[in-house]
Design a protein around this motif. Structure first.
Motif, PDB file in Angstrom:
ATOM      1  N   GLY B 130       0.771  -1.240   0.000  1.00 44.30           N
ATOM      2  CA  GLY B 130       0.000   0.000   0.000  1.00 44.30           C
ATOM      3  C   GLY B 130       0.798   1.283   0.000  1.00 44.30           C
ATOM      4  N   SER B 131       2.101   1.182   0.151  1.00 40.64           N
ATOM      5  CA  SER B 131       2.881   2.416   0.224  1.00 40.64           C
ATOM      6  C   SER B 131       3.866   2.563  -0.935  1.00 40.64           C
ATOM      7  CB  SER B 131       3.643   2.465   1.544  1.00 40.64           C
ATOM      8  OG  SER B 131       4.735   3.350   1.437  1.00 40.64           O
ATOM      9  N   LEU B 132       3.679   3.630  -1.690  1.00 36.43           N
ATOM     10  CA  LEU B 132       4.592   3.910  -2.797  1.00 36.43           C
ATOM     11  C   LEU B 132       5.973   4.264  -2.269  1.00 36.43           C
ATOM     12  CD1 LEU B 132       3.781   6.246  -5.785  1.00 36.43           C
ATOM     13  CD2 LEU B 132       4.755   3.965  -5.757  1.00 36.43           C
ATOM     14  N   ALA B 133       5.998   5.054  -1.198  1.00 38.44           N
ATOM     15  CA  ALA B 133       7.278   5.513  -0.664  1.00 38.44           C
ATOM     16  C   ALA B 133       8.131   4.328  -0.214  1.00 38.44           C
ATOM     17  CB  ALA B 133       7.045   6.474   0.503  1.00 38.44           C
ATOM     18  N   ARG B 134       7.504   3.372   0.418  1.00 38.37           N
ATOM     19  CA  ARG B 134       8.242   2.202   0.861  1.00 38.37           C
ATOM     20  C   ARG B 134       8.835   1.451  -0.333  1.00 38.37           C
ATOM     21  NH1 ARG B 134       5.604  -0.593   5.587  1.00 38.37           N
ATOM     22  NH2 ARG B 134       3.792  -0.054   4.348  1.00 38.37           N
ATOM     23  N   ALA B 135       8.041   1.320  -1.377  1.00 36.40           N
ATOM     24  CA  ALA B 135       8.527   0.635  -2.576  1.00 36.40           C
ATOM     25  C   ALA B 135       9.696   1.396  -3.188  1.00 36.40           C
ATOM     26  CB  ALA B 135       7.399   0.488  -3.595  1.00 36.40           C
ATOM     27  N   VAL B 136       9.600   2.701  -3.194  1.00 36.61           N
ATOM     28  CA  VAL B 136      10.682   3.527  -3.740  1.00 36.61           C
ATOM     29  C   VAL B 136      11.950   3.316  -2.926  1.00 36.61           C
ATOM     30  CG1 VAL B 136      11.479   5.906  -3.981  1.00 36.61           C
ATOM     31  CG2 VAL B 136       9.214   5.257  -4.808  1.00 36.61           C
ATOM     32  N   GLY B 137      11.798   3.223  -1.615  1.00 35.92           N
ATOM     33  CA  GLY B 137      12.953   3.021  -0.755  1.00 35.92           C
ATOM     34  C   GLY B 137      13.673   1.709  -1.031  1.00 35.92           C
ATOM     35  N   ARG B 138      12.955   0.709  -1.452  1.00 39.05           N
ATOM     36  CA  ARG B 138      13.548  -0.600  -1.702  1.00 39.05           C
ATOM     37  C   ARG B 138      14.129  -0.734  -3.116  1.00 39.05           C
ATOM     38  NH1 ARG B 138      12.590  -2.350   2.556  1.00 39.05           N
ATOM     39  NH2 ARG B 138      10.962  -3.564   3.607  1.00 39.05           N
ATOM     40  N   ALA B 139      13.812   0.205  -3.952  1.00 41.74           N
ATOM     41  CA  ALA B 139      14.131   0.041  -5.371  1.00 41.74           C
ATOM     42  C   ALA B 139      15.592   0.333  -5.673  1.00 41.74           C
ATOM     43  CB  ALA B 139      13.244   0.951  -6.207  1.00 41.74           C
ATOM     44  N   THR B 140      16.259  -0.601  -6.302  1.00 43.95           N
ATOM     45  CA  THR B 140      17.651  -0.390  -6.688  1.00 43.95           C
ATOM     46  C   THR B 140      17.710   0.053  -8.138  1.00 43.95           C
ATOM     47  OG1 THR B 140      17.778  -2.698  -7.276  1.00 43.95           O
ATOM     48  CG2 THR B 140      18.508  -2.099  -5.097  1.00 43.95           C
ATOM     49  N   VAL B 141      17.581   1.341  -8.320  1.00 44.22           N
ATOM     50  CA  VAL B 141      17.555   1.899  -9.677  1.00 44.22           C
ATOM     51  C   VAL B 141      18.426   3.145  -9.732  1.00 44.22           C
ATOM     52  CG1 VAL B 141      15.199   1.069 -10.066  1.00 44.22           C
ATOM     53  CG2 VAL B 141      15.568   3.365  -9.170  1.00 44.22           C
ATOM     54  N   ASP B 142      18.807   3.508 -10.942  1.00 50.03           N
ATOM     55  CA  ASP B 142      19.565   4.745 -11.105  1.00 50.03           C
ATOM     56  C   ASP B 142      18.644   5.951 -11.175  1.00 50.03           C
ATOM     57  OD1 ASP B 142      21.956   3.378 -11.131  1.00 50.03           O
ATOM     58  OD2 ASP B 142      21.887   3.033 -13.291  1.00 50.03           O
ATOM     59  N   GLY B 143      17.413   5.704 -11.547  1.00 49.79           N
ATOM     60  CA  GLY B 143      16.456   6.798 -11.646  1.00 49.79           C
ATOM     61  C   GLY B 143      15.092   6.244 -11.986  1.00 49.79           C
ATOM     62  N   PHE B 144      14.118   7.116 -11.921  1.00 47.69           N
ATOM     63  CA  PHE B 144      12.745   6.681 -12.153  1.00 47.69           C
ATOM     64  C   PHE B 144      12.109   7.369 -13.353  1.00 47.69           C
ATOM     65  CE2 PHE B 144      12.649   5.557  -7.540  1.00 47.69           C
ATOM     66  CZ  PHE B 144      12.232   4.247  -7.703  1.00 47.69           C
ATOM     67  N   ALA B 146       8.375   8.107 -13.705  1.00 49.20           N
ATOM     68  CA  ALA B 146       7.142   8.002 -12.909  1.00 49.20           C
ATOM     69  C   ALA B 146       5.966   8.338 -13.799  1.00 49.20           C
ATOM     70  CB  ALA B 146       7.197   8.952 -11.725  1.00 49.20           C
ATOM     71  N   VAL B 147       5.062   7.425 -13.927  1.00 51.93           N
ATOM     72  CA  VAL B 147       3.981   7.685 -14.866  1.00 51.93           C
ATOM     73  C   VAL B 147       2.640   7.810 -14.174  1.00 51.93           C
ATOM     74  CG1 VAL B 147       4.409   5.289 -15.543  1.00 51.93           C
ATOM     75  CG2 VAL B 147       2.654   6.571 -16.725  1.00 51.93           C
ATOM     76  N   GLY B 148       2.028   8.972 -14.462  1.00 53.88           N
ATOM     77  CA  GLY B 148       0.701   9.246 -13.947  1.00 53.88           C
ATOM     78  C   GLY B 148       0.640   9.419 -12.447  1.00 53.88           C
ATOM     79  N   LEU B 149       1.681  10.033 -11.864  1.00 54.63           N
ATOM     80  CA  LEU B 149       1.691  10.298 -10.435  1.00 54.63           C
ATOM     81  C   LEU B 149       0.820  11.522 -10.183  1.00 54.63           C
ATOM     82  CD1 LEU B 149       3.273   8.674  -8.406  1.00 54.63           C
ATOM     83  CD2 LEU B 149       5.033  10.430  -8.441  1.00 54.63           C
ATOM     84  N   PRO B 150      -0.356  11.346  -9.616  1.00 58.10           N
ATOM     85  CA  PRO B 150      -1.242  12.509  -9.525  1.00 58.10           C
ATOM     86  C   PRO B 150      -0.749  13.501  -8.482  1.00 58.10           C
ATOM     87  CG  PRO B 150      -2.259  10.573  -8.539  1.00 58.10           C
ATOM     88  CD  PRO B 150      -0.931  10.135  -9.054  1.00 58.10           C
ATOM     89  N   GLU B 151      -0.987  14.751  -8.755  1.00 56.83           N
ATOM     90  CA  GLU B 151      -0.460  15.819  -7.912  1.00 56.83           C
ATOM     91  C   GLU B 151      -0.916  15.686  -6.463  1.00 56.83           C
ATOM     92  OE1 GLU B 151       0.542  20.449  -8.641  1.00 56.83           O
ATOM     93  OE2 GLU B 151       0.128  18.952 -10.157  1.00 56.83           O
ATOM     94  N   GLY B 152      -2.104  15.210  -6.262  1.00 54.08           N
ATOM     95  CA  GLY B 152      -2.616  15.152  -4.897  1.00 54.08           C
ATOM     96  C   GLY B 152      -2.273  13.868  -4.161  1.00 54.08           C
ATOM     97  N   HIS B 153      -1.410  13.059  -4.718  1.00 53.87           N
ATOM     98  CA  HIS B 153      -1.097  11.783  -4.092  1.00 53.87           C
ATOM     99  C   HIS B 153      -0.465  12.002  -2.717  1.00 53.87           C
ATOM    100  CE1 HIS B 153       0.526   7.774  -3.459  1.00 53.87           C
ATOM    101  NE2 HIS B 153      -0.240   7.355  -4.444  1.00 53.87           N
ATOM    102  N   PRO B 154      -0.951  11.281  -1.706  1.00 55.94           N
ATOM    103  CA  PRO B 154      -0.485  11.543  -0.341  1.00 55.94           C
ATOM    104  C   PRO B 154       0.997  11.296  -0.122  1.00 55.94           C
ATOM    105  CG  PRO B 154      -1.867   9.569  -0.440  1.00 55.94           C
ATOM    106  CD  PRO B 154      -1.998  10.265  -1.756  1.00 55.94           C
TER     107      PRO B 154
END
Lengths: 376, 376
Positions: B130-144, B146-154
DNA sequence: CCGGTTTAGCAAACCGGTTTAGTTACTGTA
DNA sequence: TACAGTAACTAAACCGGTTTGCTAAACCGG
């Protein structure tokens, strides 16, 4: 004595976020430890097992970490924990062709559903500079779901030697591994029998081309098995499927169109087409329309897969259904089982296929006249 | 003095491959060094800069490594090289819904083509528990990307604070980052004007539902912008688009069908539908067929995206074309540019949309009678 | 007041590589 | 013969975390 000098670099790291740009130096655990006046261990505990710390200390550490914008480095964490939390999807085709194939859309849905519910991310791995083995070497995954790895692939042994837990889909290239197969033979046989039963004699097969380094089907690959079953079933009906009547192309609508055009212009005017993919079948239908053929009156078409779109074409596509989504789910399930209890006997799953008769198949034109159906 | 004891564990590692099963302990660089009688450094050189070694030594090391089945550990390598060779695709939706959406198939094609040619792998990152931020924290990438990230996303602020180079697609949520947008307003306006110009007054909008934690459109999100442009253009034609005439559902054929059925059974009987996705438009067409409506005679439909399938429906779908594939390519291109020269001014790309008139739109039924076209 | 247990936190080892800064032996030149 | 330069290789530091083994202080029942 405190940590060595290099372990703290508070001066490198700004306390406030410089407005969106990636900061020059990312704060490390030692910076947080230094700022909070504790050891690295304590910071690590605060993130991973806070119950081992005084609640107030844990709280304070997390606050300092947040102020500094610290996040544990995921790669470093992977290294020590010896797991990546990622599942690799291994395909011998280029990813751009994978994503253009509706079959993979469905398959990936299943994979994603299973991977997501267990908290795994998905890494798509395709040949790197032409080499699958090289790509496998670079992949940071706990295991692979390898889809459509043909038995004769030149790099297959190197992939196997990488030694990562691997579940094969649509392939039996690694006999000792788990795999998920679909009963392609039965599916293809049903398709061919259906067509032969409708009186068709002039039949064309439109297949998915093998991935890049290969030039022909391995008889043990999916497409090879389907072709074999088509052949056998047709032979039983007294029809000899010669090689010239087997065309291959990319597994897409355009690929199907190209195959049909090529055949038609080469003077092949079949009354029925067995396509090894629904996308290609849809392409065939459209190309046939361009030549003024009406389906199923002039041409019968049978697809393979039963993708979502199949029921929405007009007429709706007669096809062989295989549980594609489920295939993805099962593959991930097997992989996770193997990851959890290491010395698990690799499981093997065989899923059924069946014929879905919709609107693109009808009696052969010649036969229809015999039974009194007027050709317009 | 040689390496410390723990640096070599030749006894743990069998020389021959035990027949396919993953071996208990993977050989490490120190094992190779020990077996070949050289230092770890030499082994590293043999793999990464063989010209720094005597050719014979390099050769010998590689042979020993091959015998032992040694491959440099990709995670350790990432850690020292400070790059992962992976691009992350970040989506606020679950991956299983992403892959069921044909729009993403096309988008991913573009992303994959660009990533592949630069030798990058693709990691799909979606909310973890349920958490995007947590997934981002685990991601081993050089960059993202991000598609369709709505402005009001918590969680958007946490994602931004992760500090990884990020290119936004279909979103302007991070003003300081590079982004790829499409001229949604113009596209939606053209669609609405087309429909209004055909005399339709009774119009329904079928939209893509916002991702999970959100319940309504942000006016700055893609769907919000499209809706706004529909509204404006219709208002100009004297039509008031009330909220009850805007339905949302999943961006799939089934989602479109569900929307239409719901509307029809609620007594809404429009003569035209503006769909924000081709998949949904196709669903609408089929559901309309179920209720006995003929397209475009009884109902006009305009889609959005122009996916491959749009030209193969019957009748072929009138839609707004946006360069989806190109969007993926551009996003990766911008990201790679930013990765190479760090202090690069983030680029921003705006791609055009246009109306493609095919067969699913016709004058409004009432109007047709006026101009003498008999309704059957 | 004493031995034993628990709590809180630390230093050092470790994960498995790459890279830096040498060291040693050999070659060529004056 | 002395000296610089280079080829071939290495020890140790480093990447950024987690985990192990330990110490010191607080707590506890008798």
């Amino acid at each position: 004595m405190a940590e060595k000098a290099r372990d703290a670099n508070a001066d490198r790291v700004g306390l406030t976020d410089p407005g969106g740009a990636a900061r020059a130096t990312r704060p490390r655990i030692a910076d947080v430890a230094h700022a909070a006046g504790v050891s690295k261990t304590a910071v690590s505990f605060a993130f991973n097992s806070p119950q081992r710390l005084n609640p107030e200390t844990a709280e304070r550490i997390l606050e300092v970490a947040d102020e500094l914008g610290y996040r544990p480095h995921p790669v470093a964490r992977m290294l020590t924990q010896r797991r990546t939390g990622t599942i690799g999807i291994l395909t011998p085709q280029a990813l751009s062709v994978v994503f253009s194939n509706p079959f993979f859309g469905l398959f990936n849905e299943g994979v994603a559903a299973a991977a997501e519910s267990s908290g795994h991310a998905l890494l798509f791995v395709s040949p790197l500079h032409g080499s699958l083995a090289r790509a496998v070497g670079r992949a940071t995954v706990d295991g692979f779901v390898a889809v459509g790895l043909p038995e004769g692939h030149p790099e297959i042994e190197q992939v196997r030697r990488a030694g990562l837990p691997t579940i094969l889909v649509d392939s039996t290239a690694f006999p000792a591994h788990g795999f998920v197969l679909v009963d392609d033979e039965t599916g293809a046989r049903l398709a061919a029998e259906h067509i032969a039963g409708l009186g068709h004699r002039d039949i064309l097969v439109v297949g998915v081309e093998p991935p890049a380094p290969m030039t022909s089907y391995s008889p043990d690959g999916v497409m090879g098995r389907r072709l074999g079953a088509y052949r056998d079933a047709l032979a039983t009906a007294g029809i000899d499927l010669v090689d010239e009547r087997v065309l291959v192309g990319p597994a897409s609508i355009e690929g199907g169109m190209a195959c049909f055009r090529r055949a038609w212009e080469d003077g092949l005017h079949p009354t029925a087409i067995l396509a090894m993919s629904d996308a290609m079948a849809i392409g065939v239908m459209h190309a046939a329309g361009e030549f003024g053929l009406s389906i199923p009156r002039d041409l019968s078409v049978v697809g393979f897969d039963d993708i979502d779109m199949a029921r929405y074409t007009s007429p709706p596509l007669t096809t062989i259904r295989q549980p594609v989504r489920r295939k993805g789910e099962e593959a991930v399930r097997l992989l996770l089982a193997q990851l959890e209890q290491h010395p698990a006997a690799p499981e093997q799953v065989l899923l059924p296929t069946r014929l879905i008769v919709r609107g693109t198949t009808a009696p052969a034109p010649s036969l229809r006249e015999e039974v009194g159906v007027a050709a317009s």
